[in-house]
Design an enzyme around this catalytic site. Structure first.
Site, PDB file in Angstrom:
ATOM      1  N   TYR A   1       0.827  -1.205   0.000  1.00  0.00           N
ATOM      2  CA  TYR A   1       0.000   0.000   0.000  1.00  0.00           C
ATOM      3  C   TYR A   1       0.866   1.262   0.000  1.00  0.00           C
ATOM      4  CZ  TYR A   1      -4.526  -2.234   0.858  1.00  0.00           C
ATOM      5  OH  TYR A   1      -5.693  -2.955   0.746  1.00  0.00           O
TER       6      TYR A   1
ATOM      7  N   LYS B   1       3.864 -15.497   3.385  1.00  0.00           N
ATOM      8  CA  LYS B   1       4.117 -16.263   2.161  1.00  0.00           C
ATOM      9  C   LYS B   1       5.635 -16.434   2.078  1.00  0.00           C
ATOM     10  CE  LYS B   1       2.776 -18.101  -1.769  1.00  0.00           C
ATOM     11  NZ  LYS B   1       1.999 -19.357  -1.825  1.00  0.00           N
TER      12      LYS B   1
ATOM     13  N   ASP C   1      -2.102 -18.625   1.451  1.00  0.00           N
ATOM     14  CA  ASP C   1      -3.055 -19.400   0.641  1.00  0.00           C
ATOM     15  C   ASP C   1      -3.712 -20.484   1.498  1.00  0.00           C
ATOM     16  OD1 ASP C   1      -0.508 -20.506   0.766  1.00  0.00           O
ATOM     17  OD2 ASP C   1      -0.453 -21.185  -1.315  1.00  0.00           O
TER      18      ASP C   1
ATOM     19  N   ASP D   1      -5.994  -7.339   4.226  1.00  0.00           N
ATOM     20  CA  ASP D   1      -7.134  -6.754   3.517  1.00  0.00           C
ATOM     21  C   ASP D   1      -7.999  -7.868   2.946  1.00  0.00           C
ATOM     22  OD1 ASP D   1      -8.723  -4.750   2.216  1.00  0.00           O
ATOM     23  OD2 ASP D   1      -7.707  -5.294   0.341  1.00  0.00           O
TER      24      ASP D   1
ATOM     25  N   ASP E   1     -11.922  -9.511   4.469  1.00  0.00           N
ATOM     26  CA  ASP E   1     -13.182  -9.560   3.717  1.00  0.00           C
ATOM     27  C   ASP E   1     -13.735 -10.982   3.766  1.00  0.00           C
ATOM     28  OD1 ASP E   1     -13.241  -6.876   2.939  1.00  0.00           O
ATOM     29  OD2 ASP E   1     -13.875  -7.378   0.899  1.00  0.00           O
TER      30      ASP E   1
END
Ligand code: IPM
Ligand code: MN
Length: 352
Positions: A142, A187, A219, A243, A247
């Protein structure tokens, strides 16, 4: 306590749910003998229209004046399909996070028994799921170096040791107050930034011997959240992964419109719903104000005022049980209640 609150309603349904949050906050303050002074300020598309800047200096100063910010939502469809727009409402949110040093975004994922049937997951999988995602909020892609050329573009996923350390300590703090289980999501099999996260986390874990630490690739975490959401207690991760995962978290509970969040760090903390500005519903009195109202509960709890927070949570649960609900969660045959009616019912409950 004498509260000074910056109110940032923003765009879309923001002003409608914001008004409910303010009413509930005022009622709770009256009940418990706190005083509260509000100052409203613009942000998002509203601020672009009025001041040419999605997070104007005046809004920033209002946030600095305040003990806490009650934020609603930003975003407007007129910017969404224009990748060339020079200025976007979301930049206001990012500027606020950066300028206030809000590096820790706390997003609880909890289920409400009476809404479990709204979850896309089977009841026996999701029932009782209760975890918190601690999302790093001022680093990563970001805010890393960017190039936006016509034939080449990149975002840099940059983290320093210090940024990773401080968010880990925040996450361990939550784990200690909960079920003593922290999952570090990264990751590290591919990304250098993730390997730094993992290294720093491995060094930090021994400082919290009472907390069980485990590591999970992002993942795999996305999958595990669907297969077995009860596995998680506290999860900590970098900005972009957080983020995406939050959701996912907000829908598995079946209560997207109900989940609040807190962003804390160096300066004034911000309390806001997880959901967005839902521009199509603007002015229709149909948006669910519960996430905003629960963000007021988080605000009180942040200041150690647990009874105040409890009362708001009880009021929200009572409204759900009484079927005083906005249309998207109303049961067949239930009454018709709008944003204002649900807000007023909860304010009355607090005043009782
Ligand atoms: C969120 C939102 C924001 C983000 C957008 C609106 C910039 O999706 O708070 O999760 O990506 O952080
Ligand atoms: Mn998001």
């Amino acid at each position: 306590m004498d509260f000074k609150i910056a109110v940032l309603p923003g765009d879309g349904i923001g002003p409608e749910i914001s008004a409910c949050g303010v009413d509930v906050m005022t009622a709770v303050c009256n009940k418990f003998g706190h005083t509260v002074e509000y100052r409203h300020a613009v942000c998002g598309a509203d601020a672009i229209d009025k001041a040419g800047d999605p997070f104007p200096e005046e809004t920033y100063q209002t946030c600095l004046w305040a003990d806490a910010v009650l934020f609603s939502a930003v975003g407007d469809p007129k910017f969404d399909n224009d990748p060339d727009a020079k200025v976007r409402p979301e930049q206001g949110l990012l500027a606020m996070r950066k300028k206030l040093g809000l590096y820790a975004n706390i997003r609880p994922v909890e289920t409400f028994d009476c809404l479990i049937h709204m979850s896309p997951l089977r009841k026996e999988i999701v029932e009782g799921a209760d975890f918190v995602c601690i999302r790093e909020l001022t680093g990563g892609m970001y805010f890393g170096e960017k190039l936006e050329g016509t034939d080449h573009a990149y975002d840099t996923n940059s983290y320093t040791r210090q940024e990773v350390e401080r968010i880990l300590h925040t996450a361990y703090g939550y784990a200690r107050r909960r079920r003593h289980h922290l999952t570090v999501v990264d990751k590290a099999n591919v990304l250098a930034s993730s390997r730094l996260w993992r290294k720093v986390a491995q060094e930090t874990a021994p400082m919290y011997p009472d907390v069980e630490t485990d590591f999970m690739y992002v993942d795999n975490a996305a999958m595990r959240m669907i297969q077995d959401p009860r596995f998680f207690d506290v999860m900590v991760t970098e900005n972009t992964f957080g983020d995406i995962l939050t959701d996912e978290g907000s829908v598995i509970s079946g209560s997207m419109g109900l989940l609040p969040s807190a962003s804390t760090g160096e300066k004034t903390p911000v309390f806001e719903p997880i959901h967005g500005s839902w521009p199509q519903a603007k002015g229709k009195n149909i948006a669910n104000p519960l996430a905003q109202i629960l963000s007021v509960a988080m605000l009180f709890e942040y200041f150690g005022l647990l009874e105040e927070g409890r009362l708001i949570r009880d009021a929200v649960n009572a409204s759900l049980e009484a079927n005083v609900r906005t249309p998207e969660i109303q049961i067949p045959g239930g009454g018709i209640y709008g944003t204002r009616e649900v807000g007023a019912w909860i304010t009355d409950y607090v005043n009782r």
